[in-house]
Design an enzyme around this catalytic site. Structure first.
Site, short mmCIF file in Angstrom:
data_model
loop_
_atom_site.label_atom_id
_atom_site.label_comp_id
_atom_site.label_asym_id
_atom_site.label_seq_id
_atom_site.Cartn_x
_atom_site.Cartn_y
_atom_site.Cartn_z
N GLU A 224 0.82 -1.21 0.00
CA GLU A 224 0.00 0.00 0.00
C GLU A 224 0.86 1.27 0.00
O GLU A 224 0.74 2.14 0.85
CB GLU A 224 -0.96 -0.02 1.19
CG GLU A 224 -2.00 -1.12 1.02
CD GLU A 224 -2.96 -1.24 2.19
OE1 GLU A 224 -4.13 -1.53 1.95
OE2 GLU A 224 -2.51 -1.05 3.34
N GLU B 183 -4.38 -10.27 0.55
CA GLU B 183 -5.26 -10.09 1.70
C GLU B 183 -6.67 -10.43 1.26
O GLU B 183 -7.12 -9.99 0.20
CB GLU B 183 -5.22 -8.66 2.24
CG GLU B 183 -3.87 -8.24 2.82
CD GLU B 183 -3.87 -6.80 3.32
OE1 GLU B 183 -4.98 -6.25 3.59
OE2 GLU B 183 -2.78 -6.21 3.44
#
Length: 921
Positions: A406, A469
């Site tokens: 991220e 994820e």
């Protein structure tokens, strides 16, 4: 010291990074008590590093440690937002700074030898002095830094090591990793001799193909390699060896070979695992076989120690993962303590090691000035990637490097990818944030819906697809796990993924675990740090139990009135697996046995031969349960119903006499007593204490429920009359301010010792929102604390999380039925209950019989009290046990960060019926 502290995140004074090695070279472990002082700023401090400095007035602090966990300052949690102004590379003047001092005796025989001072982890920036001389500074909190201190140490004398640790630094902009901000020297510190003619670095290349191993160990010229079990004794390093009779390394068969690399001055011990990782025809493979990641994301956290996790706790959690059939770990979002990877090699896990890099908070400012695309940060980011690869390159468990998490996109991704490929061309690269896959070897996504996964899997070509994820394990959940597993098995390129995440990051505080905001943080993300498969004390949650049932490698699937066994292992057959079976009638075992599993290669299936004697004649419900075991551990379980239960008779024959119907007493249409047992209810109830998956996400269903007033329904009795069909009570249940309603018809029938409720519910008006639950609630005396039921169990289960719930007869207590989610919420449901009883110590109590089944919840506090609680110790047992007998629940899903429940798990506002018999015992 500059206001930005850290020169765009670059360390200085360090020696080149190298592999973590187990060496016989002399070393001193500097763990233990250090003198410590905490200051609120990084400016105006004295020269504490001077040798003669008087630190007698300082405190003692253990190292390793996270100093807020020892009462110095407070922990703070943010998920995305930086807890300081985004003004790179600058940090606030108010910068907590911890000064550490340690006096050590260096042996006299170290004189004349090169010595390194090694730090495994310093959060976030550590300036280091030895005997008053500054030797350098660390940057990269979860990376190893070594300093050559030879010129500053005095052998045979006392020496002063001083470290000034700043909580905030330029490097903090690179470490926005969805966890508690916890400064300190949190990993080991050692002094280590590097002997002349020793072994500074080793790189093991151990491949496997066509039944043979290939081995090359890169080491200093003149070193010798020994692998005794493979017949290699004092052979040359930097030479290729082809080896027959080598067993491959996989998570299912983690075969390791003890090795040593030696010179006259030093011996380094290694454990070698042979495996070859490659992308072949769109598949990520190991030893030529498709990799299937049944994985979890793992942070390093301890509820009492913060970032410090003792090795015995690490081993225990890995063993717990293995028990629940987890085979892969993503080290979110940084390299772990090196000891973890030793254990992963030993116990068997695929590991994706992630670089210590995340800049998620820049997204809130449109990614302006993001370090990922800023050349001023290139050196720091390349250094982080280099340190990541160099330290962990010798582990067979490590199958991919990840550039970070991220952090957006930009030119520095290419630089990091280039150095990783230069250092280790044999491992693929991962980075979820670059959808172009310009710098990666796998296509990675977070929280893709099942439909998206199917679309990607059905595409004719492309890169291997990994969900780095998915299935956000926050609070009660996650749901959808079996849906994802089926997609991973259906589409070969969909190679599994990693549940977010392994552990709730709660901090122990009195009788509960604290989360964001509990320490007065002005900026925080609440309980979003409580999102694991295990509780902060590493107790398994129901989500882990469900995951274990879904990941179980031996699949036992109903096929008519028999079972089919499927070998879900990737690399081994079913040798050694036994199948233990029972036949039970109404939950009581009537026959049992055991036999070896059929001889099946990975992926093969076969129908099971008859495992059981004929079911005894009778009317009871009969089930065959088969449990697969390997070396005593459960590796799969399944059931098939051999005979359905005969219809249970409903109670009838009594008419209402005054307020009495058989053994029941009514008042105002409500049941108030049964055979002398005081009751309240049952009455229609559709509210549940919202779970985290109801509360979070882009369209929280809990907000829709509250807007619809489902938490504040009122009841109006329309009519109550005795008739040919029984005592019939009709009620209109609706929220204030709305014309939508639920029309409930309660039809009561009775005989001498029991009553039966047949509830029919019809929604009226505009119902554009699902129901949280659908059923009735009631209260019974608190002394009825023992519970026995015939239905799904032994643990909690909901409509989209019930694979682990097997039909049987179970016993518990009301207290033990509760799941202590860190933020209290709906929990403890037992599914498909046929019969249940609540009794006091004398055996007296209440029996409930379903027609055919109901969902059951029991607790010592009301739903309103559960809804309002913030922590577990807010819940105080009352005088009653509160029961919910439900027709159904809205699914769990994973909407806190991911998709909502599957369409079939939505509880739409539609007509429903619930039939339950109540009998006082």
């Amino acid at each position: 010291m500059s206001a930005h502290i850290g020169d765009f995140g670059r360390p200085h004074g360090t020696v080149p990074p190298r592999a973590a090695l187990h060496t016989d070279a002399p070393s001193i472990d500097l763990s233990g008590a250090w003198r410590f002082r905490l200051s609120p700023t990084a400016t105006g401090l004295d020269e504490f590093w001077a040798e003669g400095y008087d630190d007698s007035g300082w405190d003692a602090l253990p190292v390793p440690s996270s100093w807020p966990m020892h009462g110095y300052g407070q922990p703070a949690y943010t998920n995305i937002t930086y807890p300081f102004p985004v003004d790179p590379p600058h940090v606030p003047t108010e910068n907590p700074t911890g000064d550490h001092r340690r006096v050590i005796e260096v042996p006299a025989d170290w004189a004349g030898q090169r010595v390194l001072l090694r730090f495994e982890g310093v959060d976030s920036y550590g300036r280091v002095w030895v005997n008053g001389a500054e030797v350098g500074a660390t940057q990269g909190s979860r990376l190893t830094h070594e300093f050559d201190v030879t010129a500053h140490l005095r052998a045979g004398e006392a020496n002063v090591v001083a470290v000034r640790v700043h909580q905030w630094s330029a490097g903090s902009y690179l470490e926005d990793q969805d966890m508690w901000w916890l400064p300190g020297i949190f990993r080991a510190v050692t002094l280590e001799v590097r002997p002349s003619g020793g072994i500074d670095d080793v790189f093991v290349h151990a491949g496997f193909a066509d039944g043979r191993g290939t081995l090359r160990v890169d080491a200093p010229d003149g070193a010798l390699l020994s692998v005794p079990s493979l017949g290699l004794r004092d052979v040359a390093v930097n030479t290729d060896h082809v080896l027959d009779r080598v067993e491959p390394w996989t998570p299912e068969t983690p075969t390791l070979y003890e090795a040593a690399v030696s010179t006259g001055a030093e011996t380094v011990s290694l454990r070698i695992g042979f495996r070859t990782v490659a992308v072949v025809d769109g598949l990520l493979t190991a030893n030529g076989q498709r990799i299937f990641f049944r994985g979890v994301n793992r942070h390093e956290f301890h509820p009492d120690l913060g970032r410090v996790v003792p090795l015995d706790a690490v081993r225990a959690e890995l063993e717990l993962m293995k028990t629940h059939h987890v085979n892969a770990i993503r080290t979110s979002h940084y390299p772990p303590d090196a000891a973890l990877l030793d254990l992963c090699d030993e116990l068997g896990f695929w590991v994706v090691v992630e670089n210590d890099f995340e800049t998620h908070g820049f997204e809130q400012n449109g990614w302006r000035n993001n370090p990922t695309d800023d050349p001023r940060w290139t050196d720091a980011l390349v250094d982080r990637m280099r340190r990541t690869v160099q330290r962990d390159k010798n582990h067979p468990s490590v199958v991919m490097w990840s550039l970070g998490n991220e952090a957006g996109v930009g030119r520095n991704l290419a630089s990091m990818a280039a150095v990783a490929r230069e250092l280790d061309p044999d491992r693929p690269l991962h980075y979820e944030g670059d959808r172009s896959n310009a710098h990666t070897d796998v296509h990675s996504r977070m929280y893709a819906t099942p439909d998206e996964v199917a679309e990607i899997g059905a595409a004719p070509d492309g890169l291997p697809f990994v969900l780095c994820e998915y299935a956000h394990a926050m609070g009660n959940g996650p749901g959808l796990l079996s849906t994802y597993r089926e997609l991973f098995e259906r589409y070969p390129r969909c190679q599994g993924g990693f549940i977010w995440e392994w552990l709730d990051h709660g901090i122990r505080r009195g009788n509960h675990f604290a989360y964001g905001g509990d320490f007065g943080e002005p900026v925080h993300d609440g309980n979003f740090v409580i999102d694991g498969l295990v509780f902060p004390d590493r107790t398994p949650s129901p989500g882990l139990t469900e995951l274990g049932a879904i990941f179980a490698p031996v699949r036992l699937v109903p096929d008519g009135d028999a079972l089919t066994v499927r070998n879900g292992y990737d690399h081994r057959d079913l040798t050694g697996v036994t199948l233990d079976w029972t036949v039970a009638v109404d939950g009581t075992t009537v026959a049992a046995g055991s036999q070896a599993a059929p001889d099946l290669a990975p992926g093969q299936s076969a129908p099971l031969p008859a495992l059981h004697a004929d079911v005894p004649a009778g009317r009871g419900e009969a089930w065959l349960t088969v449990t697969a075991r390997l070396a005593g551990a459960t590796v799969g379980a399944g059931q098939v119903r051999l005979r359905s239960a005969a219809d249970r008779p409903r109670r009838s024959g009594r008419r209402l006499v005054g307020d009495t119907l058989g053994p029941a007493v009514f008042r105002g249409g409500d049941l108030v007593a049964l055979g002398g047992l005081a009751l309240r209810g049952p009455r229609l109830d559709v509210w549940r204490a919202p779970i985290d998956n109801d509360v979070f996400g882009p369209d929280p269903v809990a907000d829709r429920w509250r807007k619809a007033g489902l938490h504040r329904l009122t009841h109006r009795v329309v009519d109550a009359a005795d008739g040919a069909d029984g005592y019939v009570v009709t009620s209109r249940v609706a929220p204030a301010g709305s014309d939508r309603a639920l029309l409930a018809t309660y039809t009561w029938t009775a005989d001498d010792d029991a009553v039966t409720l047949a509830l029919h519910v019809e929604p009226t008006g505009d119902w554009d929102v699902p129901l949280p639950r659908a059923g009735v609630s009631m209260a019974i005396p608190g002394r009825l604390g023992a519970v026995e039921w015939f239905g799904g169990g032994p643990g909690e289960a909901y409509v989209d999380s019930s694979v682990a719930a097997l039909v049987g007869r179970y016993e518990s207590t009301v207290d033990a039925l509760q799941t202590p989610y860190v933020r209290p919420q709906e929990n403890g449901n037992r599914t498909k209950v046929r019969q249940a009883s609540f009794t006091d110590p004398t055996g007296a109590g209440l029996e409930l019989i379903g027609h055919p089944t109901f969902e059951l919840t029991a607790r010592r506090w009301s739903t309103a009290e559960l809804t309002s609680a913030r922590h577990t110790d807010d819940l105080r047992p009352g005088r009653d046990v509160h029961l919910h007998l439900d027709y159904g629940h809205h699914g769990l899903g994973t909407a806190a960060c991911g998709p909502p429940p599957a369409p079939e798990a939505w509880l739409h506002a539609e007509p429903f019926d619930l039939v339950v018999t109540l009998r006082a015992r």
